[in-house]
Design an enzyme around this catalytic site. Structure first.
Site, PDB file in Angstrom:
ATOM      1  CG  HIS B   7      -0.306   0.071   2.543  1.00  0.00           C
ATOM      2  ND1 HIS B   7      -0.015  -1.071   3.271  1.00  0.00           N
ATOM      3  CD2 HIS B   7       0.117   1.099   3.322  1.00  0.00           C
ATOM      4  CE1 HIS B   7       0.544  -0.736   4.425  1.00  0.00           C
ATOM      5  NE2 HIS B   7       0.647   0.583   4.480  1.00  0.00           N
ATOM      6  CG  HIS B  79       3.931   4.268   5.650  1.00  0.00           C
ATOM      7  ND1 HIS B  79       3.025   4.751   6.567  1.00  0.00           N
ATOM      8  CD2 HIS B  79       3.493   3.020   5.335  1.00  0.00           C
ATOM      9  CE1 HIS B  79       2.099   3.841   6.794  1.00  0.00           C
ATOM     10  NE2 HIS B  79       2.347   2.782   6.058  1.00  0.00           N
ATOM     11  CD  GLU B 130       3.808  -0.922   7.373  1.00  0.00           C
ATOM     12  OE1 GLU B 130       3.175  -0.157   6.616  1.00  0.00           O
ATOM     13  OE2 GLU B 130       3.277  -1.536   8.326  1.00  0.00           O
TER      14      GLU B 130
END
Lengths: 134, 134
Positions: B7, B79, B130
Site C-alpha cells: 500500500h 509511507h 514499511e
C-alpha cells in the site's frame, strides 16, 4: 474511474545511490538509467510484481524536480500516477467536481509516451497526482 | 527480496473529505472508516486493481501521524509498504547493509494483523518505508 497504480515516483539527488539501496539492501529488480531530456529527468524503474517505483534525478537546467529536491534534500515521494481509460473524460469529470488540473488542461505526452495530466496537490490530499491514459 | 507494493499510506486531517475526493472525483472504490485505536489512526482503504491506498486520520492523543500533519496540513504521503516473505531475514539483510531499522528492531503486529518493521527515511530516499510479512 481510476484503474491501476501505474507508479510511485521518488525524486532523488543521486540516482546511483538510490538504485544501490533498492538493488542491494531491498533486493529489488532495477533497470539501467534512462535519460529523458525532454522531461528534464533521468529515470530508473524498480520493477515490483504489481507496480513500479520510478526514481527521478534532475537532468539539465530547469528540471521540474529541482525545486522539490531543494526542499527535500534526502529525496522523497514526488507523485503518484493512476491509469485511466479515457483521459479526456477523466479531466472533464474532475473539472466538474471542482478539482484543479495543472497547466492548460490539455494532456501532454508523458515519460512513457502516453497522454498524461497532473492534478493539483491541494485538491488531492497534499499529493501531486498524475493520470496516465492506460 | 521485496515483493508487492502492499500500500501507499496518505495521512490526512479529514478522512471524510479525502474519501469523498477519491470516491467522487476519482471514481475509486473506498471502504468504510475503520478505527484502529491500538495504532492511533482511523483507516479508509482505496481499493485499486493492483494495490491499495490507505488513508490515515489521527485517532486519540499521541497519534503517530499527528506531527506529520502539523508539518503537512494539506496531508501527504506518509509511507510506502512492501511485502517480504521473511521479515526477520529481511531485517538481518538490511542491518548487514547498514540500513537503520526503527524501534528496537523487532517486528510489531501492524494494522493488518501481520508483523511489520519500519525503516529510516534517510536510508531510503527520504521515504518512510514499511516492510510487512506477506
Amino acid at each position: 474511474m481510476i484503474g491501476r497504480l501505474n507508479h510511485v515516483a521518488i525524486a532523488v539527488k543521486d540516482l546511483a545511490a538510490a538504485t544501490a539501496v533498492y538493488k542491494n539492501a531491498l533486493g529489488a529488480e532495477v533497470t539501467e538509467p534512462t535519460p529523458q531530456p525532454d522531461h528534464g529527468v533521468t529515470v530508473v524503474f524498480v520493477t515490483l510484481p504489481n507496480t513500479k517505483i520510478e526514481f527521478l534525478e534532475p537532468l539539465g537546467e530547469n528540471s521540474p524536480i529541482a525545486k522539490f529536491l531543494e526542499k527535500n534534500p534526502d529525496g522523497g515521494i514526488h507523485h503518484l500516477c493512476y491509469e485511466v481509460d479515457d483521459i479526456l473524460a477523466a479531466r472533464d469529470k474532475l473539472k466538474a467536481e471542482g478539482a484543479r488540473v495543472l497547466g492548460d488542461g490539455n494532456p501532454k505526452i508523458g515519460a512513457h509516451g502516453k497522454p498524461v495530466l497532473f492534478l493539483h496537490p491541494k485538491d488531492f490530499c497534499g499529493t501531486l497526482t498524475e493520470l496516465e491514459q492506460a
